[in-house]
Design an enzyme around this catalytic site. Structure first.
Site, PDB file in Angstrom:
ATOM      1  CB  ALA A  28      -6.326 -29.968  34.452  1.00  0.00           C
ATOM      2  CG  HIS A 125     -15.348 -26.104  36.562  1.00  0.00           C
ATOM      3  ND1 HIS A 125     -14.128 -26.035  35.922  1.00  0.00           N
ATOM      4  CD2 HIS A 125     -15.827 -24.833  36.590  1.00  0.00           C
ATOM      5  CE1 HIS A 125     -13.892 -24.785  35.569  1.00  0.00           C
ATOM      6  NE2 HIS A 125     -14.904 -24.037  35.972  1.00  0.00           N
ATOM      7  CG  ASP A 241       6.476 -32.895  38.074  1.00  0.00           C
ATOM      8  OD1 ASP A 241       6.217 -33.197  39.253  1.00  0.00           O
ATOM      9  OD2 ASP A 241       6.033 -33.520  37.100  1.00  0.00           O
TER      10      ASP A 241
END
Length: 251
Positions: A28, A125, A241
């Protein structure tokens, strides 16, 4: 662990340059800069709109209706999301031939949107951008389903066989697709550089693939905003990041 941005980019670039075959694994964290909410953060909408477990979805028509309500509410939160710098960096690696495939836990379809051919993406998924019949496998697009659902409140059924239609994602309690797992295994053991990007690496069996690659002598790079249980196994850990780290590789 490398936290200095320029040092992180240089170290990553050096490993990519000498790699023969790269396998990328994404979670994610690669999509948060795109406006897609993650599952584990404290205020994540996924906690408020938690997907219905698979057995309840199958057994209860009311739960199927609730599942579709939550699905469309979540979709609205990132309907305008576009690929980020990490997605484009990986798309470039695939296009150059450096990366054979991308293994992903994400359901947001952003790897496809970045230009990676669907056949090069291994979705552990599933995919939230369409639906399918659980009985005959017929594919359904979401817009007609949503229009009918908003008009009637009834969960969709398959026009071909009358079976249950479900978003093409893998729900809690639903087995992961065997073909995707087999492809991910093959990619992990074949690579000499494994990039684990934006994943907490706590959800199994998906989180086993970085260790599998490491066991077959591939170098392991973990790029994530927070520490993971596999950091000690990695050859290189980049903390920061994700979009910033991959910026030089995204154009």
């Amino acid at each position: 662990m490398v936290t200095n941005l320029q040092a992180a980019q240089a170290a990553l670039g050096d490993l990519i340059e000498v790699a023969g075959q790269i396998a990328a694994f994404t979670g994610a964290g690669i999509s948060t800069e795109c406006g897609v909410p993650d599952f584990r953060s404290k205020d994540s909408p996924w906690r408020r709109l938690r997907p219905i477990e698979f057995d309840l979805f199958l057994s209860d028509a009311l739960m199927r209706e609730e599942a579709w309500r939550r699905k469309f509410a979540l979709d609205d939160l990132y309907a305008h999301a576009t690929p980020g710098r990490g997605h484009y960096a990986l798309a470039n690696l695939v296009a150059s031939g450096k990366a054979a495939s991308i293994i992903t836990q994400n359901i947001d379809n952003l790897h496809q949107a970045s230009g990676v051919p669907a056949e090069r993406i291994i979705e552990l998924h599933g995919n939230g951008s369409y639906a399918g019949c659980l009985s005959c496998g017929a594919r359904y697009e979401l817009l007609p389903i949503r229009r009918a659902f908003e008009a009637t409140g009834a969960a969709p059924v398959c026009a071909a066989c009358g079976g249950i239609v479900k978003s093409a994602t893998i729900s809690f309690g639903q087995p992961l697709p065997k073909e995707a797992l087999a492809r991910a295994y093959k990619a992990s053991v074949a690579c000499d550089l494994f990039l684990a990007i934006g994943s907490s690496l706590v959800v199994y069996p998906a989180a086993a693939f970085p260790s599998l690659a490491r066991e077959t002598d591939a170098r392991l790079v973990i790029v994530n905003g927070e520490e993971t249980p596999l950091d000690a196994e990695a050859d290189l850990v980049l903390r920061g990041d994700i979009g910033d780290i991959f910026q030089p590789f995204a154009s």
